[in-house]
Design a protein around this motif. Sequence first.
Motif, PDB file in Angstrom:
ATOM      1  N   GLU A 254       1.016  -1.311   0.057  1.00 32.31           N
ATOM      2  CA  GLU A 254      -0.078   0.045  -0.168  1.00 32.31           C
ATOM      3  C   GLU A 254       0.778   1.323  -0.114  1.00 32.31           C
ATOM      4  O   GLU A 254       1.650   1.443   0.774  1.00 32.31           O
ATOM      5  CB  GLU A 254      -0.921  -0.230   1.184  1.00 32.31           C
ATOM      6  CG  GLU A 254      -1.634   1.085   1.297  1.00 32.31           C
ATOM      7  CD  GLU A 254      -2.638   1.403   2.400  1.00 32.31           C
ATOM      8  OE1 GLU A 254      -3.355   2.239   2.647  1.00 32.31           O
ATOM      9  OE2 GLU A 254      -2.377   0.253   3.387  1.00 32.31           O
ATOM     10  N   THR A 256       0.990   4.767   0.941  1.00 29.47           N
ATOM     11  CA  THR A 256       0.344   5.761   1.730  1.00 29.47           C
ATOM     12  C   THR A 256       0.747   7.164   1.333  1.00 29.47           C
ATOM     13  O   THR A 256       1.578   7.492   0.801  1.00 29.47           O
ATOM     14  CB  THR A 256       0.492   5.362   3.300  1.00 29.47           C
ATOM     15  OG1 THR A 256       1.950   5.667   3.541  1.00 29.47           O
ATOM     16  CG2 THR A 256       0.303   3.992   3.530  1.00 29.47           C
ATOM     17  N   GLU A 257      -0.238   8.146   2.069  1.00 35.64           N
ATOM     18  CA  GLU A 257       0.047   9.614   1.678  1.00 35.64           C
ATOM     19  C   GLU A 257       1.242  10.036   2.174  1.00 35.64           C
ATOM     20  O   GLU A 257       1.866  10.882   1.442  1.00 35.64           O
ATOM     21  CB  GLU A 257      -1.148  10.263   2.290  1.00 35.64           C
ATOM     22  CG  GLU A 257      -2.434  10.308   1.728  1.00 35.64           C
ATOM     23  CD  GLU A 257      -3.473  11.055   2.022  1.00 35.64           C
ATOM     24  OE1 GLU A 257      -3.089  11.759   3.035  1.00 35.64           O
ATOM     25  OE2 GLU A 257      -4.684  11.032   1.878  1.00 35.64           O
TER      26      GLU A 257
END
Length: 420
Positions: A254, A256-257
């Motif tokens: 993933e 992520t920001e």
Amino acid sequence: MKKDNFSLNKLMQNNKFIFILAILISFSIWIYSGLGATNDTNVTLSNIPIQIELSDEARDNGLQIFSGSEQTASVTVTGNRAVLGSVNESDVTVTAAANSINSSGNYSLPVSATKTNPSANFQITSAVAPSTISVVVDYFRESTYQIQDNHIVYKVADGYYGVTSLSSKSVVISGPQTEISKIDKVYAVADINGTLTESVETDAELVLYDKNNNKLSTELFTMDVKTVKATVTVMPEKTVEVKPTFVNKPNGLEITEDMISIEPSSILLAGPAEVLDNTTSVNLEPIDFSTLKAEKKTFPTLGIDIPTDCKNLSNSTSAKVTLDLSGLSTKSFTVDNFSVDGLSKEYNAEVTQKSISVTIIGPKDEIDSLSASDIKAVIDTSNSKGITGSVQMPVTFKFDVAKSCWAYGDYKANLTISEK
């Protein structure tokens, strides 16, 4: 015997006398007319075309008359009244002397008149009017100019965008070389009234300007088009998100920001309503995970993929992406588990390479639990195209575990391909 007195009334009532009197009067008129016809009289002839002839040498050198060649003149002629009754403009030839011209310029030429038929029975008794004419002589030139559309004036409503297109992108203009060389820009000019929320079409006049933005006359020019159709396409606007795309990215990883930043993160689009209604984001040029290490890396110019028929109003054709993978771990493995993929069934393949070293990147917990036996080296032979013998083919790696890991680098393995 008594003599009768003379009576005029009785005489006028005498039919024979009236008949003889009518004959005498008609004969007198005929005699007078005949005698009058022998007298000279004047007639002015107008609208006589002025003939202008350059010398053969001037024409051979490319000179032409661009202005003044369609002028007319008038003269007065004198002659017998009966003769002049049939004289018209074609019986007089008017010329302007141009034989001495051998270069371009503006000239004042003397005008003269002669009888078309030298033996005609009349005389030219006045000077030609006008006595001189002005002409423009120059070399012929033809050039093509791009038509600019930034003089199509209009206003669109808030939330809409307008873009102009022309039915013709260029114009061919010919004329005197001196004047043609003054042309710097060609504008399509039109003014559309109202506030637009939908597309419109109008006629636009072509206007010529010099390098100082002075309007030029088109009087001496020939243009293949003088007006064009200008279409103002009006489209709604929408702000959409800019998203990254990846290849060879592990499915379990993933982003992520705090791991990625994109500049710009959004752009303003204009396009057909049916396209914008189904568009919430635009994609960037893909990033290949096989080229990424466990580090922070910046991609300064990743292209933005714009939907068909849309326009990027932000004028951002690319985005800057910074991807921070420095929090991940790296470990090397020696893999001896090979498989062959994509080989046609008419061939056999034998992997001659016993092992291959690979660098794996991923989260620390997955890297620590990963072993070489969990990794399979898959040799891709789909592009072998009938090649036989000892060859090298590209290798990808698959994991039964560690769903967030990937192989860094470009790998190839040796194998022998033979026909069955």
